[in-house]
Design an enzyme around this catalytic site. Structure first.
Site, PDB file in Angstrom:
ATOM      1  N   PRO A   1       0.575  -1.172   0.046  1.00 50.24           N
ATOM      2  CA  PRO A   1       0.055   0.201  -0.117  1.00 50.24           C
ATOM      3  C   PRO A   1       0.739   1.391  -0.042  1.00 50.24           C
ATOM      4  O   PRO A   1       0.071   2.464  -0.050  1.00 50.24           O
ATOM      5  CB  PRO A   1      -0.657  -0.157   1.225  1.00 50.24           C
ATOM      6  CG  PRO A   1      -0.140  -1.036   2.112  1.00 50.24           C
ATOM      7  CD  PRO A   1       0.692  -1.840   1.199  1.00 50.24           C
TER       8      PRO A   1
ATOM      9  N   GLU B   1       2.972  -1.897  -8.776  1.00 46.23           N
ATOM     10  CA  GLU B   1       2.008  -2.774  -8.229  1.00 46.23           C
ATOM     11  C   GLU B   1       1.210  -3.583  -9.222  1.00 46.23           C
ATOM     12  O   GLU B   1       0.260  -2.974 -10.030  1.00 46.23           O
ATOM     13  CB  GLU B   1       1.081  -1.946  -7.060  1.00 46.23           C
ATOM     14  CG  GLU B   1       0.307  -3.025  -6.473  1.00 46.23           C
ATOM     15  CD  GLU B   1       0.457  -4.133  -5.805  1.00 46.23           C
ATOM     16  OE1 GLU B   1       1.711  -4.042  -5.077  1.00 46.23           O
ATOM     17  OE2 GLU B   1       0.179  -5.233  -5.519  1.00 46.23           O
TER      18      GLU B   1
ATOM     19  N   ASP C   1       3.211  -6.583 -14.005  1.00 46.41           N
ATOM     20  CA  ASP C   1       3.939  -7.780 -13.099  1.00 46.41           C
ATOM     21  C   ASP C   1       5.128  -7.380 -13.008  1.00 46.41           C
ATOM     22  O   ASP C   1       5.906  -7.283 -14.070  1.00 46.41           O
ATOM     23  CB  ASP C   1       3.533  -9.242 -13.776  1.00 46.41           C
ATOM     24  CG  ASP C   1       4.304 -10.199 -12.922  1.00 46.41           C
ATOM     25  OD1 ASP C   1       5.412 -10.066 -12.347  1.00 46.41           O
ATOM     26  OD2 ASP C   1       3.664 -11.375 -12.993  1.00 46.41           O
TER      27      ASP C   1
ATOM     28  N   CYS D   1       8.884  -9.906   5.033  1.00 49.15           N
ATOM     29  CA  CYS D   1       8.539  -9.648   6.567  1.00 49.15           C
ATOM     30  C   CYS D   1       8.313 -11.226   7.067  1.00 49.15           C
ATOM     31  O   CYS D   1       7.287 -11.609   7.674  1.00 49.15           O
ATOM     32  CB  CYS D   1       7.379  -8.862   6.751  1.00 49.15           C
ATOM     33  SG  CYS D   1       5.952  -9.192   5.745  1.00 49.15           S
TER      34      CYS D   1
HETATM   35  N1  SAM Z   1       6.144  -2.111  -0.075  1.00 44.51           N
HETATM   36  C1  SAM Z   1       4.882  -2.020   0.448  1.00 44.51           C
HETATM   37  C2  SAM Z   1       4.832  -1.090   1.359  1.00 44.51           C
HETATM   38  O1  SAM Z   1       5.657  -0.775   2.346  1.00 44.51           O
HETATM   39  O2  SAM Z   1       3.721  -0.664   1.698  1.00 44.51           O
HETATM   40  C3  SAM Z   1       4.416  -3.520   0.973  1.00 44.51           C
HETATM   41  C4  SAM Z   1       4.779  -4.512  -0.304  1.00 44.51           C
HETATM   42  S1  SAM Z   1       3.855  -5.928   0.051  1.00 44.51           S
HETATM   43  C5  SAM Z   1       4.984  -6.717   0.826  1.00 44.51           C
HETATM   44  C6  SAM Z   1       4.285  -6.855  -1.478  1.00 44.51           C
HETATM   45  C7  SAM Z   1       3.285  -6.270  -2.725  1.00 44.51           C
HETATM   46  O3  SAM Z   1       3.807  -7.042  -3.885  1.00 44.51           O
HETATM   47  C8  SAM Z   1       1.720  -6.622  -2.570  1.00 44.51           C
HETATM   48  O4  SAM Z   1       0.929  -5.533  -2.681  1.00 44.51           O
HETATM   49  C9  SAM Z   1       1.659  -7.538  -3.814  1.00 44.51           C
HETATM   50  O5  SAM Z   1       0.124  -7.299  -4.213  1.00 44.51           O
HETATM   51  C10 SAM Z   1       2.667  -7.123  -4.595  1.00 44.51           C
HETATM   52  N2  SAM Z   1       3.123  -8.102  -5.732  1.00 44.51           N
HETATM   53  C11 SAM Z   1       2.896  -9.565  -5.673  1.00 44.51           C
HETATM   54  N3  SAM Z   1       3.523 -10.085  -6.835  1.00 44.51           N
HETATM   55  C12 SAM Z   1       3.881  -8.936  -7.482  1.00 44.51           C
HETATM   56  C13 SAM Z   1       4.562  -9.154  -8.905  1.00 44.51           C
HETATM   57  N4  SAM Z   1       4.659 -10.154  -9.500  1.00 44.51           N
HETATM   58  N5  SAM Z   1       4.955  -7.691  -9.273  1.00 44.51           N
HETATM   59  C14 SAM Z   1       4.443  -6.679  -8.631  1.00 44.51           C
HETATM   60  N6  SAM Z   1       4.023  -6.478  -7.391  1.00 44.51           N
HETATM   61  C15 SAM Z   1       3.709  -7.716  -6.900  1.00 44.51           C
END
Ligand code: SAM
Length: 474
Positions: free
Chosen positions: A111, A132, A159, A230
């Site tokens: 987010p 994202e 992606d 995390c």
């Molecule tokens: N960095 C964010 C923050 O500080 O608010 C939190 C990121 S969260 C750990 C990981 C994010 O990666 C999620 O929102 C997920 O939907 C996204 N995600 C998952 N696979 C992905 C992909 N192949 N390419 C880009 N984003 C991806």
């Protein structure tokens, strides 16, 4: 939880302290938004409500708070004064070390807490590309950008494994990867505390490897990538670094002396990891009374890419520069055009006017979702100011401003309601303020104030600040 303690007992200094920490509530950490206020104003707000807090010490403008109910629904939060973010997650941007003028990619951004830290730390000379993949999460990313008033962010929706940029386009890349999330256990309700699942971890590790591969392609030689998760699972941390880095990157020591950390593992279940991986940092909850986190600062070498990606042109387009909207805004709200002198407005599809810093440019490939914040919408051929632009520039506005004085009126306004009000303004769009809080957009006509607060920050009807001391304060 027992399985978690059992799984990591062999690498933990004190498994019992680890178990106890998982059962304790997590302090709420916030950091202050310099576009809107100061740490002193936030401290005064907290003091006034008897909320226990202390400065973080190791990260500027941040506080740890202890007895605070729902900080995200309070007036300063709605007005964008601060961001709630897990303390230990702040380490990723500390290691990334954004510099003024950098061009930084946040590959998995929603987010958006870390994206916002980067955008603010670089100052308005730098640019963040925030990507994202999930459309619903893109909305939460947009709300973070708008609520905090960040003008130096372009967001994209692809992606990350195949993100279309030319190789070596970025000075730094943050890869805060999707993961099994074991380190967030303290934040979750007991019924939502699942155990580590080998199948999911294996799946997500293969995505993490592909994302890290793409990060290595997109960062400049000599540039920095921060890889973070995390989770405690070595399968998603050290193993990913071991599988992907090769001679294209090495993990650098970037300690945070104020925090207790464990070095990255050299061994796990019969697997041995290369020496530099010990420079990564593992944070277990009992070390610093936080959630769990893994973070590694990777320096990109000049080694060639194993399979160079096909270059895809990044060209400007999709939005055209415009100053007419800025002139309308200044005229309606009585502010000087000079406040926008380092900024650029962009019109996309004749429906929306965006505002960004001058060197933050829209992209066509990958297509820009947002650039900076939205300044105006065009509704039936007429401009309508956005709440977030009014909040961001509220302090400069002289005309068509309504100052509310009653708390109940404020909360009805924030709930999106219409209400009778005597105000000395000509009919049309107004900016609404309550004391030091810039609240946002309303429509005033025939003695009625109609709230134009967007759904993303609206509060439920009748909600009052749960931390307030007396009825006369907000
Ligand atoms: N960095 C964010 C923050 O500080 O608010 C939190 C990121 S969260 C750990 C990981 C994010 O990666 C999620 O929102 C997920 O939907 C996204 N995600 C998952 N696979 C992905 C992909 N192949 N390419 C880009 N984003 C991806």
């Amino acid at each position: 939880m027992e399985k978690l303690v059992e799984r990591y007992a062999a690498i933990l200094d004190d498994p019992e302290a680890f178990r106890r920490s998982l059962q304790q509530p997590l302090p709420i950490c916030i950091w202050v938004n310099p576009h809107k206020t100061t740490p002193e104003a936030v401290a005064a707000y907290l003091q006034d409500r008897d909320i226990d807090f202390e400065p973080l010490g190791w990260y500027p403008w941040a506080f740890r708070t202890y007895n605070w109910e729902k900080p995200g629904t309070t007036l300063p939060s709605i007005a964008g004064w601060f961001q709630v973010q897990e303390e230990i997650a702040l380490t990723a941007v500390r290691l990334l070390d954004p510099q003024p003028g950098d061009r930084i990619l946040d590959l998995c951004a929603a987010p958006g807490g870390k994206m916002a830290q980067i955008a603010l730390q670089m100052g308005e000379d730098g640019v963040v590309v925030a990507n994202e993949v999930q459309v619903p999460r893109l909305a939460s990313l947009r709300t973070t950008i708008e609520r905090l008033g960040l003008l130096n962010v372009v967001s994209t929706n692809q992606d990350g494994r195949f993100l279309e940029f030319l190789p070596h386009s970025f000075d730094r890349v943050l890869l805060d990867a999707p993961c099994s999330g074991e380190g967030t256990l303290r934040k979750r309700k007991p019924q939502a505390r699942g155990e580590w699942r080998a199948g999911y971890s294996q799946y997500v590790a293969s995505v993490q490897c592909q994302l890290l591969e793409r990060a290595l392609q997109l960062v400049k030689p000599g540039g920095r990538i921060v890889y973070s998760t995390c989770t405690f699972a070595p399968e998603e941390n050290e193993t990913v670094l071991e599988r992907v880095l090769g001679d294209r990157g090495y993990v650098e020591p970037v300690p945070i002396p104020e925090l207790t950390a464990m070095p990255g593992l050299r061994q796990w279940q019969g697997q041995t990891f290369r020496e530099d991986i010990a420079n990564a940092q593992r944070y277990f909850p009992h070390f610093n009374n936080t959630g769990g986190f893994f973070v590694a600062a990777i320096r990109r070498t000049a080694a060639q890419l194993s399979s160079p990606p096909t270059p895809s042109p990044v060209i400007l387009g999709g939005a055209v520069p415009d100053r007419e909207g800025i002139r309308w805004f200044c005229d309606r709200f009585g502010c000087q055009e000079a406040i926008f002198q380092n900024q650029q407005a962009w019109v996309k599809s004749k429906e929306k006017v965006w505002l960004s810093t001058a060197n933050c440019q829209p992209l066509q490939r990958p297509e820009t979702q947002n650039i900076g914040i939205s300044l105006l919408r065009v509704v039936r051929g007429e401009y309508k100011p956005t709440t977030f632009a009014l909040q961001r520039f509220g302090g400069f506005l002289q005309r068509h401003v309504i100052e509310l004085t009653e708390e109940a009126v404020v909360w009805r306004f924030l709930a999106g309601e219409s209400q009778p009000l005597n105000a000395d303004v000509t009919p049309g769009y107004v900016h609404v303020r309550y004391g030091e809080f810039e609240l946002g957009c309303g429509w005033y006509q025939n003695g009625i104030l109609r709230s134009q607060i967007p759904k993303s920050v609206r509060s439920p009807s009748g909600l009052l600040d749960p931390n307030k001391k007396s009825k006369n304060k907000d």
